[in-house]
Write an enzyme that holds these catalytic residues in place. Structure first.
Site, mmCIF file in Angstrom:
data_model
loop_
_atom_site.group_PDB
_atom_site.id
_atom_site.type_symbol
_atom_site.label_atom_id
_atom_site.label_comp_id
_atom_site.label_asym_id
_atom_site.label_seq_id
_atom_site.Cartn_x
_atom_site.Cartn_y
_atom_site.Cartn_z
ATOM 1 C CG HIS A 80 -1.455 -1.031 1.344
ATOM 2 N ND1 HIS A 80 -3.273 -1.070 0.915
ATOM 3 C CD2 HIS A 80 -1.649 -2.301 2.028
ATOM 4 C CE1 HIS A 80 -3.445 -2.728 1.163
ATOM 5 N NE2 HIS A 80 -2.908 -3.322 1.368
ATOM 6 C CG LEU A 81 3.350 2.388 -2.642
ATOM 7 C CD1 LEU A 81 3.449 2.293 -3.974
ATOM 8 C CD2 LEU A 81 3.985 1.982 -1.846
ATOM 9 N NE ARG A 82 -1.340 3.042 3.790
ATOM 10 C CZ ARG A 82 -2.849 1.727 3.866
ATOM 11 N NH1 ARG A 82 -3.454 1.697 2.982
ATOM 12 N NH2 ARG A 82 -2.017 1.102 4.891
ATOM 13 C CG ASN A 126 -6.527 0.169 -0.046
ATOM 14 O OD1 ASN A 126 -5.613 0.344 -0.357
ATOM 15 N ND2 ASN A 126 -6.032 -0.195 0.979
ATOM 16 C CG ASP A 149 -6.280 -5.240 -0.399
ATOM 17 O OD1 ASP A 149 -5.992 -7.002 -0.415
ATOM 18 O OD2 ASP A 149 -5.644 -4.828 0.144
ATOM 19 C CG ASP A 181 -1.026 -6.163 3.494
ATOM 20 O OD1 ASP A 181 -1.016 -5.281 3.110
ATOM 21 O OD2 ASP A 181 -1.511 -7.238 4.425
ATOM 22 C CG HIS A 222 -2.019 2.552 8.926
ATOM 23 N ND1 HIS A 222 -3.102 3.016 8.509
ATOM 24 C CD2 HIS A 222 -1.878 1.219 8.934
ATOM 25 C CE1 HIS A 222 -3.667 2.342 7.687
ATOM 26 N NE2 HIS A 222 -3.409 1.107 8.263
#
Lengths: 315, 429
Positions: free
Chosen positions: B66-68, B98, B156, B309, B313
């Site tokens: 997840h690279l946001r 996402n 996902d 994964d 955060h």
């Protein structure tokens, strides 16, 4: 982490030894008499500061902690934070660090999420006392229950204790399971199957049993502990209606007759009369619900005393 | 002048060529030019890297990160995520859709690839959404996303809850030869849950997420894959039941693959004791019996790939009550250390199988041409490993913008010591 009185956090019963539990109970016995005096105040904790930090509604527990602090001459402050930390924009840790910066000796915390006292204990200099965290533990409740049982049965070892109701969501059940089995009682838990998972029997190493039904749990019991049904759980479809719960799982006089003739009945309160407990049982001489509340103050005096640096009676 | 790099005296492992012995590797213009015997005379016009005692492998490919970016750049950007990737030995990463907005159209897919090109570190191969806004209601423009560079589709963390929609998605994805990646979780069995349901969740008073939630969705997907002929790839497999179902499906010849995360082959739900929110992830850390099943299936080949994964955060979000903290941990920089500690040095896998799980198989699963191999003519993405390298992970030194790792201060033996992307050295430990 370097912290004075690190061992004086009371986060739960689970990590206490039987000797430590007995030490707290004996200390509480010594404080009991103060609550019956004309002048209910001793200078034991003069100059100590205690913060009651309650993130969840509570009347009984908060009042009990507050009275305990006042009767020991501590300065106590009550903080109710009913909005969650997220909506305030301040994290839990921020809140704790801010309070800790005011140098309290002890922070008594209640929160709807399990583990909050443990998280605070990692960052605070003050001793942390758990006044109930989610479905995890409520150690002072188990201690006051034990004090009540000891008073009336003169022992805990060898007793049969039935804990009935919503075991899954109950911090009272967990703390009592740890305490009673550590002190040698045999505990049977029972209730609607969705609220009493079979895995519960593995919670502690010995003396804990998941009964097939509540009658089996109550049969031959010395102590019957009834848990509060939380109405808000209704949404999650663990059982259909309160009416059906009362019929199939409520403690009626008839069901209580399965227990020993001198069995006592405990309830952590507040009671839902006519649901988990019939009024005739709640109001009978077997019911020790008000004794529990009474001993609660002495237990919390002992806990605050020990958390702020006092020595237990058996140390 | 043509750029030449000679990686000399290393031990070359390339499962696509059954190669597992000493070879020199000549790289020219970003491609593998030739394999040379180590007694051959050194080329005078090439820059030489001496890889004595090191393993030279095709570049590692992480199928699940997840690279946001776009939308949550305070947690990670494509540039910072790629910096963490190459520092961990990964030459390519496949970001999940996402983001905010969701990567459910070609414009966002293209944007992600362009941002990666600007960062000029790891390759980024985006995974597009299955349904618009990953809402489970309408198919996203899967064909357009593929044309823009998407290599797979997935909803996902919000898995398609409806078997009818999943069936159509699988059928449609086969038209574009794209694998369907599924985070298998029947949310009716995990609602409100924050950790694996079992003895530990009862003991800690935390709401459980039942293993059956994963088992049921995996079984559903297998049945649908059998019917549609789609290639289904199970993300972060974590339960004994799901693994057994995948093993049976593979034996039946169903087109199914799966990945495992380093945290699931390392930790169990016992790590949740103490309520550190860096132990909260989805799927949750499982109990001992599931960990045993995972290790067994890594050994017997049921599990195809290791994927991190990587889920950054911000500390402000993780420093909350266990119930309120978001799911996920970062993992790009600890994956290879954990694989060495928990798998290689414990004899679960040999180095060749490690390379297969981190490079060969991921390239096959997402059909990345000329990657996952070092045969002449392929793209020179290379991961160089030192199995004896002792190091300590300090999360404060992480290249990721987020620091949510349960592995802070862990000691490792074994690391990726050099990462080469398209012939260019992008990281050196």
């Amino acid at each position: 982490m370097n912290k004075p009185f690190r061992r004086r956090d009371l986060l739960g019963i689970r990590h206490l030894s039987a000797a430590e539990i007995v030490g707290i109970l004996d200390t509480a016995e010594n404080f009991r008499e103060i609550n019956q005096r004309e002048i209910k105040k001793v200078p034991t904790l003069r100059g100590k500061t205690i913060i009651n930090l309650f993130f969840e509604n509570s009347t009984r527990t908060r009042t009990s902690f507050e009275l305990a602090a006042k009767r020991l001459s501590a300065d106590s402050v009550n903080i109710s934070v009913l909005s969650s930390a997220i909506t305030k924009g301040e994290t839990l840790i921020d809140t704790a660090l801010n309070l800790d910066a005011m140098s309290p000796d002890c922070i008594v915390v209640r929160h709807s999420s399990a583990g909050v006292p443990h998280q605070l204990a990692k960052v605070s200099k003050a001793a942390i006392v758990n006044a109930g965290d989610g479905a995890n533990e409520h150690p002072t409740q188990a201690l006051l229950d034990a004090m009540t049982i000891r008073e009336h049965k003169k022992k805990i070892k060898g007793l049969n204790v039935a804990i009935v109701g919503d075991i899954l969501h109950s911090r009272v059940a967990r703390s009592n399971i740890h305490l009673l089995t550590k002190l040698g009682a045999k505990v049977c838990v029972a209730g609607p199957k969705p609220l009493v998972p079979n895995d519960f029997s593995h919670l502690v190493e010995k003396d804990l049993f998941v009964s097939a039904n509540i009658e089996e749990a109550i049969e031959g019991a010395d102590v019957v502990m009834i848990l509060r049904i939380q109405r808000e759980r209704q949404d999650s479809a663990f059982f259909p209606t309160l009416r059906e719960y009362a019929i199939h799982y409520g403690l009626t006089q008839e069901r209580l007759n399965l227990a020993k003739s001198d069995a006592i009945v405990l309830h952590p309160g507040p009671m839902n009369r006519g649901i988990e407990i019939a009024s005739e049982v709640a109001d009978s001489s077997r019911s020790l619900i008000l004794d529990q509340v009474k001993y609660g103050v002495a237990v919390r005096m002992a806990v605050l005393y020990l958390a702020t640096g006092g020595s237990a009676s058996n140390e | 002048m043509r750029m030449k790099l000679l990686i000399a005296n290393g031990h070359l492992i390339d499962p696509t060529e059954n190669q597992n012995s000493g070879k020199n590797l000549l790289i020219e213009d970003g491609k593998v030019a030739a394999w040379l015997n180590q007694n051959e005379k050194m080329l005078e016009d090439a820059e030489v890297f001496d890889a004595t005692g090191l393993i030279v492998a095709p570049g590692f490919i992480d199928l699940h990160v997840h690279l946001r970016e776009p939308g949550q750049e305070h947690k990670e950007t494509i540039a910072s995520g790629c910096a963490a990737a190459v520092a961990g030995g990964w030459t390519s990463v496949c970001p999940m859709p996402n983001t905010s907005p969701i990567n459910d159209n070609a414009a966002i897919t293209r944007y992600m690839i362009e941002q990666a090109e600007r960062g000029n570190l790891a390759n980024v191969f985006p995974v597009g959404a299955i349904t618009k806004e990953s809402s489970g209601n309408e198919l996203a423009e899967i064909g357009e996303m593929k044309a823009a560079g998407a290599v797979a589709v997935s909803d996902d963390g919000k898995p398609v809850p409806n078997a009818g929609m999943m069936r159509r998605a699988m059928e449609y994805a086969t038209d574009f030869d794209l694998p369907v990646v599924d985070h298998c979780e029947d949310k009716s069995l995990t609602s409100g849950g924050v950790m694996h349901e079992g003895k530990l969740s009862l003991l800690l008073g935390l709401k459980g997420m039942h293993a059956l939630a994963e088992d049921l969705d995996v079984v559903r997907d297998i049945i649908l894959a059998k019917e549609t002929g789609a290639h289904i790839h199970i993300a972060h497999i974590s339960t004994k039941g799901a693994i057994e179902a995948v093993r049976r499906a593979k034996n039946e010849g169903i087109n199914i693959t799966c990945e495992v995360t380093p945290h699931h082959f390392t930790l169990t739900d016992k790590a949740v004791e103490g309520y550190d929110t860096n132990t909260k992830m989805s799927p949750p850390l499982r109990s001992d019996e599931h960990l045993e099943a995972i290790l067994e299936s890594i050994k017997d080949g049921t599990i195809d790939a290791i994927a991190t994964d990587h889920a950054p955060h911000h500390a402000d979000e993780k420093n909350l009550e266990y119930d309120s903290a978001p799911f996920g941990i970062i993992g790009l920089e600890t994956a290879i250390g954990l694989a060495f500690n928990e798998l290689v040095h414990k004899g679960i896998v040999d180095l060749s199988r490690l390379v297969e799980m981190c490079s060969t198989n991921p390239a096959k699963i997402f059909k990345l041409k000329n990657r996952g191999t070092l045969r002449a003519g392929s793209i020179a993405d290379i991961t160089i490993l030192d199995p004896d390298f002792d190091w300590t992970y300090r999360v404060s030194e992480s290249k990721s913008k987020s620091k949510n790792s349960p592995f802070n201060n862990w000691n490792f033996t074994g690391a990726a010591v050099m990462t080469i992307v398209s012939g260019k050295v992008v990281y050196r430990k």
